[in-house]
Design an enzyme around this catalytic site. Structure first.
Site, PDB file in Angstrom:
ATOM      1  N   GLU A  33      -6.686  32.119 -12.488  1.00  0.00           N
ATOM      2  CA  GLU A  33      -7.421  31.242 -11.546  1.00  0.00           C
ATOM      3  C   GLU A  33      -9.041  31.222 -11.879  1.00  0.00           C
ATOM      4  OE1 GLU A  33      -5.835  29.082  -9.991  1.00  0.00           O
ATOM      5  OE2 GLU A  33      -3.866  29.807 -10.055  1.00  0.00           O
ATOM      6  N   GLY A  82       0.753  -1.084  -0.072  1.00  0.00           N
ATOM      7  CA  GLY A  82       0.155  -0.056   0.012  1.00  0.00           C
ATOM      8  C   GLY A  82       0.959   1.389   0.020  1.00  0.00           C
ATOM      9  N   GLY A  88      -0.599   2.655   7.321  1.00  0.00           N
ATOM     10  CA  GLY A  88      -0.709   1.881   8.359  1.00  0.00           C
ATOM     11  C   GLY A  88      -0.289   0.373   8.438  1.00  0.00           C
ATOM     12  N   HIS A 105      -9.538  28.770 -14.583  1.00  0.00           N
ATOM     13  CA  HIS A 105      -9.956  27.460 -13.831  1.00  0.00           C
ATOM     14  C   HIS A 105     -11.320  27.400 -13.304  1.00  0.00           C
ATOM     15  CE1 HIS A 105      -5.677  25.870 -14.878  1.00  0.00           C
ATOM     16  NE2 HIS A 105      -5.320  26.888 -14.192  1.00  0.00           N
TER      17      HIS A 105
END
Length: 668
Positions: free
Chosen positions: A468, A243, A248, A471
């Protein structure tokens, strides 16, 4: 205060001498050696000059000699000149520095030299006032010469022993007393945690539902083996946890040991790799020997890719690589002729694609357990674990924060909680509220805000605002594109502006979604061209992501009609070592043409959207220049509700994700 241990009162300090450590003795001897070296050098600078016997006879004839000391066993004589006659011999000494102490000169003789007769004849030929004193002696300081010859070799031996002792300790994890033992180099450095020492259980592991279910069966087998052996089942020999970083994997392995209540060996894959031939294989043998003695037990190898890389693909190493020898020994111990009954191997890696195929086969690692990034429900549990020691406000909404952090690992969430507490403390708050957590998420993903007005000129700030806004408007108006959370032109990290989106936690991307996302990425450059009439460097990261996405559509996902349903994706990672591509030059040219066609289509579509909504686009940009940060409410007021895809069955949960743009806005 704890009472001192009475048994330790009568114990003598370890060392060669009572109360003195070996290192103290070593430093003392080293100081003596240095002093001796400096003393010898100073003595050499004032040593007498060598002369021939004929020159000594001339000095005697001139009446300049005050005393001659003759050393019988060295066949050497030392000459002392009268103080009032020293000036005439100044040119015989370096730089004219006449030594104040005698002797001033020395001479050597042969074994056939008879000093009594020679000195007697010379004295008899001189007047009474010019005669010199004769001293006959033997050299009784031979032990000094022996000490000078033996001192430095002894110091070098002590230094070597001390260095080897430290080296041996480092190779054995700091264990082992006394002087270094080279035979301990091949001992295992794995740490043994007794079954009563491991306190972590599955209750301490939040989320990871599927992974915990996989390993619980291993725990159940260790606790109740007869339940499975009665049916003829055998315990799995190994399980590989795969993973991304921070999900974890190591914590899950500790929980397995705590739940099973058995001894737990933990070691890193890099601990097997050493510069000395045979050390890695020897440590593997010693680790499994200890594990068999403690069986049933669990051996956990973290970052196994350090030693388990596919053989023959270690760049820069020969076929007789020490890492490969270590891997061969590991393969033999895990499933060879020997028996490892009761020893379960757990390993963790985030690079399973580079592991050797022989290591991955059944019989060694019977199971591959995928530890994925947590989903929204799992993130809620992880937040509850990491919020135990943090004083949060009563109105803090954990489900909301879980939705605002898609793609975050458990380690990322722990970092968010800590960063939120630091943010609240920086503002002198008594409790940590939701805004502190949102600021922490923004800081971790985008970097720290830089509100200094000198970072951007007014022209750069205007270009950034329209970039921006491009976008945000394109992403808001396209149905498949992720909705926008907020837009900012406050510099953050390397970016001068950022557009944050709200991605749904989807596992499968459709072609329409990828096309809309590429249009959103193209929105910044298209806006610059409309407003300024020329491009800038601000779209660097946007184009990088868009180009990679376009090539993925053509080369990997089979989304091109001209290329067809073909994929050249290499899931094994082995193709990187080959010099020949799996497709022809003609196919490569065709793929480039398809990517060019997709990007041209994206560019034309994005430009059309902005020009058709020019008034709203400019209104968003001007609002952004005025407020510097606008939220999705402002966009909805100007552009209307976010357009939903026609095929959407349910509304995607709102969540804070990666910035849609701005990471390379320099604007870099």
């Amino acid at each position: 205060m704890a009472e001192p241990n009475k048994d330790n009162k009568n114990k003598k300090p370890k060392g060669f001498v009572i109360g003195i450590s070996p290192m103290t003795i070593f430093y003392f001897l080293l100081a003596i050696g240095l002093f001796w070296m400096l003393y010898s050098r100073n003595s050499a600078s004032s040593s007498p000059e060598k002369v021939e016997w004929a020159e000594v006879q001339a000095m005697i004839a001139n009446g300049d000699v005050d005393e001659i000391s003759y050393i019988r066993n060295d066949y050497q004589g030392e000459v002392k000149i009268k103080p009032d006659r020293l000036a005439k011999y100044a040119d015989r000494f370096p730089n004219g520095n006449v030594p104040k102490k005698s002797p001033h000169f020395y001479f050597l003789t042969s074994t056939k030299f008879y000093p009594e007769e020679a000195f007697g004849e010379l004295n008899a030929a001189l007047p009474a006032g010019d005669q010199f004193k004769v001293v006959m002696k033997n050299n009784d300081h031979d032990w000094m010469n022996w000490l000078e010859m033996l001192l430095w070799p002894l110091l070098m031996i002590l230094l070597w022993v001390w260095m080897f002792r430290g080296f041996n300790r480092s190779m054995n994890g700091g264990a082992g007393g006394g002087m270094g033992n080279p035979f301990n180099a091949g001992k295992s450095t794995g740490k043994l945690a007794d079954k009563n020492e491991v306190k972590v259980t599955f209750k301490d592991v939040a989320g990871l539902y599927g992974a915990k279910d996989e390993v619980m069966e291993i725990v159940d087998f260790l606790k109740n083996p007869s339940k499975y052996t009665a049916l003829g089942a055998k315990i799995p020999k190994g399980a590989l946890l795969v993973g991304p970083p921070g999900t974890g994997k190591t914590l899950l392995a500790k929980a397995v040991a705590g739940e099973a209540n058995v001894p737990f060996f933990s070691i890193s894959g890099s601990d097997f790799v050493e510069m000395f031939v045979g050390v890695g294989a020897s440590r593997v043998r010693d680790l499994f020997r200890q594990a068999k003695e403690k069986a049933p037990c669990i051996v956990f190898i973290d970052e196994i890719d350090a030693v388990g890389r596919a053989r023959g693909k270690n760049a820069g190493f020969s076929g007789n690589d020490e890492r490969e020898n270590t891997l061969n020994q590991l393969l033999t111990e895990m499933d060879g002729f020997g028996s490892n009954s009761g020893v379960i191997i757990l390993a963790a890696t985030n690079r399973a694609d580079i592991l050797d195929k022989a290591l991955m086969r059944a019989g060694r690692f019977d199971r591959q357990i995928y530890v994925e990034l947590p989903e929204v429900n799992e993130r809620e549990e992880i937040f509850k674990v990491h919020l135990r020691g943090i004083k949060v406000s009563k109105d803090f909404d954990i489900p909301l924060m879980a939705k605002h952090t898609p793609g975050f690992s458990g380690a990322d969430i722990a970092n968010v909680c800590n960063e939120a507490a630091l943010t609240a403390a920086r503002k002198n708050k008594k409790e940590v509220d939701t805004q502190d957590f949102l600021d922490a998420v923004d800081r971790i993903i985008g970097g720290l805000e830089r509100k200094d007005n000198t970072i951007m000129t007014p022209a750069e700030k205007r270009t950034t605002a329209y970039h921006e806004a491009g976008h945000a408007v394109v992403g808001w108006l396209l149905p498949e594109a992720d909705p926008v959370l907020k837009v900012s032109i406050i510099p953050r990290g390397k970016a001068l502006g950022v557009t944050w989106n709200l991605p749904a936690e989807r596992k499968n991307w459709s072609k329409s979604y990828m096309m809309d996302e590429m249009c959103t990425l193209m929105g910044g450059r298209a806006a610059e061209m409309i407003v300024n009439g020329e491009p800038s460097t601000g779209a660097l990261s946007d184009f990088e992501r868009m180009t990679n996405m376009a090539y993925s559509m053509v080369q990997y996902y089979g989304m091109s009609d001209r290329i067809g349903p073909m994929s050249f994706y290499d899931s094994t990672g082995s193709r990187g070592y080959e010099l020949v591509r799996p497709y022809s030059e003609k196919t490569a040219e065709l793929m480039d043409q398809e990517v060019r066609r997709i990007i041209d289509e994206v560019q034309a579509r994005t430009d059309r959207i902005l020009r058709e909504n020019d008034a709203a686009f400019r209104q968003v940009a001007e609002l952004l220049l005025d407020k510097e940060v606008i939220m999705n409410d402002d966009l909805e007021r100007i552009l209307g509700p976010k357009v939903k895809p026609a095929s959407a069955v349910e509304e995607a949960p709102e969540s804070q994700g990666q910035p849609e743009s701005g990471e390379g806005t320099a604007h870099e």
